[in-house]
Design an enzyme around this catalytic site. Structure first.
Site, PDB file in Angstrom:
ATOM      1  N   CYS A  33     -45.698 -73.997  32.276  1.00 16.30           N
ATOM      2  CA  CYS A  33     -44.733 -75.106  32.249  1.00 16.30           C
ATOM      3  C   CYS A  33     -43.472 -74.731  31.464  1.00 16.30           C
ATOM      4  O   CYS A  33     -43.514 -74.599  30.233  1.00 16.30           O
ATOM      5  CB  CYS A  33     -45.414 -76.332  31.635  1.00 16.30           C
TER       6      CYS A  33
ATOM      7  N   CYS B 167     -42.348 -77.311  28.847  1.00 18.48           N
ATOM      8  CA  CYS B 167     -43.275 -77.261  27.703  1.00 18.48           C
ATOM      9  C   CYS B 167     -42.854 -76.156  26.738  1.00 18.48           C
ATOM     10  O   CYS B 167     -42.830 -76.352  25.515  1.00 18.48           O
ATOM     11  CB  CYS B 167     -44.704 -76.983  28.170  1.00 18.48           C
TER      12      CYS B 167
END
Length: 150
Positions: free
Chosen positions: A47, A50
């Site tokens: 991600c 993230c």
């Protein structure tokens, strides 16, 4: 000069968000012991947003100072088999999902997607009760429509 550079780097590292190393259940126990709530960063290695939060927001001194004093902070890899039930319990459907969870395990507030540091701190202050959420402010306004302070 090298000593000052090293000291400056160490100073910045110590100011970043301290992430608890352990299981979710251990983090809950630590939060109870310290009379704090949890900040949980649900993430996955693939991600991009993230990673941006972890590298660009969680490392900032103002974020670290606030979060370290109010929360036990933990990262939960939603792809890890051991964390599947936790991700399901807290209905993690998008990444990153950052949840403020009481020491009893109840979700207080959540943030989905990457956000700037000031927005994350504001959400944390709402979770701790230091600031009012939009919904709380609106309820206050409905009761006192002529109160310009609200």
């Amino acid at each position: 000069m090298i000593v000052f550079l090293i000291m400056g780097t160490l100073g910045n590292l110590s100011a970043q968000m301290t992430l608890f190393k352990g299981t979710f259940d251990e983090a809950i126990r630590k939060a109870r012991d310290e009379k704090k709530d949890l900040f949980v960063d649900f993430y996955a290695d693939w991600c991009g947003p993230c990673k941006a939060m972890a590298n660009e927001v969680f490392t900032l001194p103002e974020v670290g100072d606030y979060f370290n004093s109010h929360f036990v902070c933990v990262q939960i890899d939603v792809e890890a088999t051991v964390n599947k039930e936790i991700a399901k319990k807290y209905n993690v459907t998008a990444l990153p999902t950052m949840a403020f969870i009481s020491r009893e395990g109840k979700e207080l507030r959540r943030v989905q997607g990457a956000v700037p540091p000031d927005a994350l701190i504001k959400e944390a202050k709402i979770a701790t009760g230091e600031e009012l959420s939009f919904e709380q402010l609106y309820e206050k306004y409905k009761k006192k429509k002529n109160d310009f302070e609200i």
